[in-house]
Design a protein around this motif. Structure first.
Motif, PDB file in Angstrom:
ATOM      1  N   SER A 158      92.811 128.602 -44.274  1.00  0.00           N
ATOM      2  CA  SER A 158      91.758 128.917 -44.849  1.00  0.00           C
ATOM      3  C   SER A 158      91.478 127.794 -46.009  1.00  0.00           C
ATOM      4  O   SER A 158      90.138 127.592 -46.204  1.00  0.00           O
ATOM      5  N   GLU A 159      92.302 127.256 -46.696  1.00  0.00           N
ATOM      6  CA  GLU A 159      91.946 126.090 -47.548  1.00  0.00           C
ATOM      7  C   GLU A 159      91.512 125.023 -46.956  1.00  0.00           C
ATOM      8  O   GLU A 159      90.426 124.331 -47.482  1.00  0.00           O
ATOM      9  N   ILE A 160      91.922 124.522 -45.777  1.00  0.00           N
ATOM     10  CA  ILE A 160      91.367 123.325 -45.076  1.00  0.00           C
ATOM     11  C   ILE A 160      90.115 123.726 -44.442  1.00  0.00           C
ATOM     12  O   ILE A 160      89.166 122.744 -44.641  1.00  0.00           O
ATOM     13  N   PHE A 161      89.703 124.909 -44.074  1.00  0.00           N
ATOM     14  CA  PHE A 161      88.275 125.276 -43.777  1.00  0.00           C
ATOM     15  C   PHE A 161      87.228 125.222 -44.863  1.00  0.00           C
ATOM     16  O   PHE A 161      86.548 124.548 -44.830  1.00  0.00           O
ATOM     17  N   SER A 162      87.813 126.013 -45.900  1.00  0.00           N
ATOM     18  CA  SER A 162      86.939 125.935 -47.339  1.00  0.00           C
ATOM     19  C   SER A 162      86.540 124.493 -47.644  1.00  0.00           C
ATOM     20  O   SER A 162      85.455 123.998 -48.028  1.00  0.00           O
ATOM     21  N   LYS A 163      87.546 123.503 -47.725  1.00  0.00           N
ATOM     22  CA  LYS A 163      87.457 122.200 -48.279  1.00  0.00           C
ATOM     23  C   LYS A 163      86.628 121.406 -47.487  1.00  0.00           C
ATOM     24  O   LYS A 163      85.598 120.805 -47.745  1.00  0.00           O
ATOM     25  N   ALA A 164      86.721 121.635 -46.252  1.00  0.00           N
ATOM     26  CA  ALA A 164      85.819 120.863 -45.018  1.00  0.00           C
ATOM     27  C   ALA A 164      84.465 121.423 -45.111  1.00  0.00           C
ATOM     28  O   ALA A 164      83.465 120.171 -45.063  1.00  0.00           O
ATOM     29  N   ILE A 165      84.025 122.560 -45.522  1.00  0.00           N
ATOM     30  CA  ILE A 165      82.616 122.844 -45.462  1.00  0.00           C
ATOM     31  C   ILE A 165      81.976 122.514 -46.587  1.00  0.00           C
ATOM     32  O   ILE A 165      81.034 122.054 -46.520  1.00  0.00           O
ATOM     33  N   ASN A 166      82.978 122.686 -47.666  1.00  0.00           N
ATOM     34  CA  ASN A 166      82.368 122.141 -48.980  1.00  0.00           C
ATOM     35  C   ASN A 166      81.975 120.596 -48.812  1.00  0.00           C
ATOM     36  O   ASN A 166      81.004 120.025 -49.554  1.00  0.00           O
ATOM     37  N   ALA A 167      82.777 119.831 -48.302  1.00  0.00           N
ATOM     38  CA  ALA A 167      82.721 118.270 -48.172  1.00  0.00           C
ATOM     39  C   ALA A 167      81.691 117.806 -47.375  1.00  0.00           C
ATOM     40  O   ALA A 167      80.896 117.161 -47.650  1.00  0.00           O
ATOM     41  N   TYR A 168      81.435 118.671 -46.338  1.00  0.00           N
ATOM     42  CA  TYR A 168      80.082 118.454 -45.286  1.00  0.00           C
ATOM     43  C   TYR A 168      78.924 118.564 -46.181  1.00  0.00           C
ATOM     44  O   TYR A 168      78.047 117.863 -46.084  1.00  0.00           O
ATOM     45  N   ALA A 169      78.718 119.768 -46.923  1.00  0.00           N
ATOM     46  CA  ALA A 169      77.604 120.354 -47.622  1.00  0.00           C
ATOM     47  C   ALA A 169      77.511 119.187 -48.562  1.00  0.00           C
ATOM     48  O   ALA A 169      76.044 118.768 -48.828  1.00  0.00           O
ATOM     49  N   ALA A 170      78.234 118.354 -49.054  1.00  0.00           N
ATOM     50  CA  ALA A 170      78.196 117.309 -50.150  1.00  0.00           C
ATOM     51  C   ALA A 170      77.799 116.053 -49.754  1.00  0.00           C
ATOM     52  O   ALA A 170      77.666 115.052 -50.327  1.00  0.00           O
ATOM     53  N   ASP A 171      78.276 115.779 -48.174  1.00  0.00           N
ATOM     54  CA  ASP A 171      77.985 114.503 -47.772  1.00  0.00           C
ATOM     55  C   ASP A 171      76.527 114.182 -47.417  1.00  0.00           C
ATOM     56  O   ASP A 171      75.952 114.731 -46.778  1.00  0.00           O
ATOM     57  N   PRO A 172      76.198 112.942 -48.066  1.00  0.00           N
ATOM     58  CA  PRO A 172      74.815 112.448 -47.914  1.00  0.00           C
ATOM     59  C   PRO A 172      74.493 111.980 -46.447  1.00  0.00           C
ATOM     60  O   PRO A 172      73.397 111.795 -46.117  1.00  0.00           O
ATOM     61  N   GLN A 173      75.499 111.993 -45.671  1.00  0.00           N
ATOM     62  CA  GLN A 173      75.325 111.353 -44.425  1.00  0.00           C
ATOM     63  C   GLN A 173      75.185 112.826 -43.238  1.00  0.00           C
ATOM     64  O   GLN A 173      75.130 112.574 -42.039  1.00  0.00           O
ATOM     65  N   LYS A 174      75.170 113.999 -43.874  1.00  0.00           N
ATOM     66  CA  LYS A 174      75.127 115.119 -42.869  1.00  0.00           C
ATOM     67  C   LYS A 174      73.712 115.353 -42.283  1.00  0.00           C
ATOM     68  O   LYS A 174      72.637 114.692 -42.982  1.00  0.00           O
ATOM     69  N   ASN A 175      73.697 115.932 -41.217  1.00  0.00           N
ATOM     70  CA  ASN A 175      72.286 116.107 -40.422  1.00  0.00           C
ATOM     71  C   ASN A 175      72.081 117.711 -40.349  1.00  0.00           C
ATOM     72  O   ASN A 175      72.827 118.041 -39.159  1.00  0.00           O
ATOM     73  N   LEU A 176      71.299 118.353 -41.142  1.00  0.00           N
ATOM     74  CA  LEU A 176      71.300 119.676 -40.874  1.00  0.00           C
ATOM     75  C   LEU A 176      70.757 120.125 -39.682  1.00  0.00           C
ATOM     76  O   LEU A 176      71.145 121.099 -38.928  1.00  0.00           O
ATOM     77  N   PRO A 177      69.655 119.345 -39.349  1.00  0.00           N
ATOM     78  CA  PRO A 177      68.919 119.804 -38.066  1.00  0.00           C
ATOM     79  C   PRO A 177      69.800 119.763 -36.854  1.00  0.00           C
ATOM     80  O   PRO A 177      69.770 120.782 -35.977  1.00  0.00           O
ATOM     81  N   ASN A 178      70.696 118.676 -36.765  1.00  0.00           N
ATOM     82  CA  ASN A 178      71.498 118.551 -35.734  1.00  0.00           C
ATOM     83  C   ASN A 178      72.802 119.678 -35.680  1.00  0.00           C
ATOM     84  O   ASN A 178      73.091 120.205 -34.752  1.00  0.00           O
ATOM     85  N   LEU A 179      73.118 119.907 -37.058  1.00  0.00           N
ATOM     86  CA  LEU A 179      74.050 121.091 -37.178  1.00  0.00           C
ATOM     87  C   LEU A 179      73.538 122.364 -36.649  1.00  0.00           C
ATOM     88  O   LEU A 179      74.117 123.181 -36.016  1.00  0.00           O
ATOM     89  N   ALA A 180      72.309 122.624 -36.910  1.00  0.00           N
ATOM     90  CA  ALA A 180      71.783 123.790 -36.568  1.00  0.00           C
ATOM     91  C   ALA A 180      71.482 124.016 -34.961  1.00  0.00           C
ATOM     92  O   ALA A 180      71.778 124.878 -34.355  1.00  0.00           O
ATOM     93  N   LYS A 181      71.190 122.702 -34.470  1.00  0.00           N
ATOM     94  CA  LYS A 181      71.246 122.882 -33.001  1.00  0.00           C
ATOM     95  C   LYS A 181      72.613 123.016 -32.230  1.00  0.00           C
ATOM     96  O   LYS A 181      72.605 123.712 -31.464  1.00  0.00           O
ATOM     97  N   TYR A 182      73.521 122.081 -32.956  1.00  0.00           N
ATOM     98  CA  TYR A 182      74.805 122.107 -32.304  1.00  0.00           C
ATOM     99  C   TYR A 182      75.269 123.784 -32.358  1.00  0.00           C
ATOM    100  O   TYR A 182      75.844 124.196 -31.551  1.00  0.00           O
ATOM    101  N   ALA A 183      75.069 124.256 -33.528  1.00  0.00           N
ATOM    102  CA  ALA A 183      75.755 125.846 -33.633  1.00  0.00           C
ATOM    103  C   ALA A 183      75.035 126.551 -32.873  1.00  0.00           C
ATOM    104  O   ALA A 183      75.734 127.562 -32.378  1.00  0.00           O
ATOM    105  N   ASP A 184      73.776 126.227 -32.466  1.00  0.00           N
ATOM    106  CA  ASP A 184      73.075 127.362 -31.816  1.00  0.00           C
ATOM    107  C   ASP A 184      73.658 127.399 -30.281  1.00  0.00           C
ATOM    108  O   ASP A 184      73.756 128.281 -29.573  1.00  0.00           O
ATOM    109  N   ASP A 185      73.767 125.980 -29.817  1.00  0.00           N
ATOM    110  CA  ASP A 185      74.220 125.812 -28.434  1.00  0.00           C
ATOM    111  C   ASP A 185      75.712 126.001 -28.355  1.00  0.00           C
ATOM    112  O   ASP A 185      76.082 126.664 -27.057  1.00  0.00           O
ATOM    113  N   MET A 186      76.514 126.105 -29.217  1.00  0.00           N
ATOM    114  CA  MET A 186      77.887 126.213 -29.098  1.00  0.00           C
ATOM    115  C   MET A 186      77.983 128.074 -29.640  1.00  0.00           C
ATOM    116  O   MET A 186      79.291 128.475 -29.676  1.00  0.00           O
ATOM    117  N   LYS A 187      76.971 128.605 -29.959  1.00  0.00           N
ATOM    118  CA  LYS A 187      77.060 129.972 -29.997  1.00  0.00           C
ATOM    119  C   LYS A 187      78.088 130.384 -31.362  1.00  0.00           C
ATOM    120  O   LYS A 187      78.640 131.279 -31.604  1.00  0.00           O
TER     121      LYS A 187
END
Length: 202
Positions: A158-187
């Motif tokens: 759970s700690e690895i999961f929480s750190k990872a999600i928070n680190a991604y949210a703070a990452d200037p290189q994140k791509n939220l439109p792609n994230l939404a598309k991937y998440a939809d495709d991967m259910k």
């Protein structure tokens, strides 16, 4: 005419630290030549069908992965560490492989490996390449890695999961439109958005 030893040296010069039997055969040696070179101590067998030059340094784990499991794609814990979303080095390399690759995984023997078997249609989804200590390996991009965190959430600390999600949210290189598309495709869209919306709007 090159001697068999010179041919073997030439092969390693072309393919790197690890050579396959087929590399030697393509260079003009026979299977029995390879066995003979091994018996004479010029080359060493590191796995079935894979060899290194005797006296040469042991191949790195990255080189072993590249040559012995070329269909593997770095994922989850190892990918999180690669992107700086985790602050510890995983004890095992985590890779996805097609479900048909179980024999290749078993052939890795005592290599520190954790394999995630995936459907063929999603195996290359979000795949890119990365430099791992000088060796180019297949790795999932940031968005696929985050989606996998939600897909395999019950298998992650759970700690690895929480750190990872928070680190991604703070990452200037994140791509939220792609994230939404991937998440939809991967259910995993609903599962993911319930968490990401809180973090991103917090």
């Amino acid at each position: 005419m090159l001697s068999k030893i010179e041919i073997a040296n030439d092969v390693f010069g072309k393919v790197g630290a690890i050579a396959k039997t087929s590399d030697f055969v393509a260079a003009g040696l026979s299977n029995s030549d390879v066995v003979s070179l091994c018996n004479q101590g010029y080359i060493e067998r590191i796995r079935h069908g894979f060899f290194k030059l005797s006296g040469a340094d042991e191949p790195s784990e990255e080189e072993m992965l590249s040559k012995l499991l070329p269909q593997g794609i770095i994922c989850v814990e190892s990918a999180l560490f690669y992107y700086g979303y985790g602050d510890f080095t995983p004890r095992k390399w985590t890779v996805t492989v097609p479900r048909s690759s179980s024999r290749s995984v078993k052939a890795m023997g005592d290599f520190p490996l954790k394999a995630y078997y995936v459907q063929n249609e999603f195996h290359h989804y979000g795949e890119t390449a990365g430099n791992f200590n000088g060796v180019m390996l297949h790795v999932y991009d940031r968005e696929r890695t985050v989606c996998d965190c939600f897909k395999y959430r019950t298998k992650l600390d759970s700690e690895i999961f929480s750190k990872a999600i928070n680190a991604y949210a703070a990452d200037p290189q994140k791509n939220l439109p792609n994230l939404a598309k991937y998440a939809d495709d991967m259910k995993v869209y609903k599962k993911m958005m319930s968490v990401m919306e809180v973090i991103l709007n917090g």
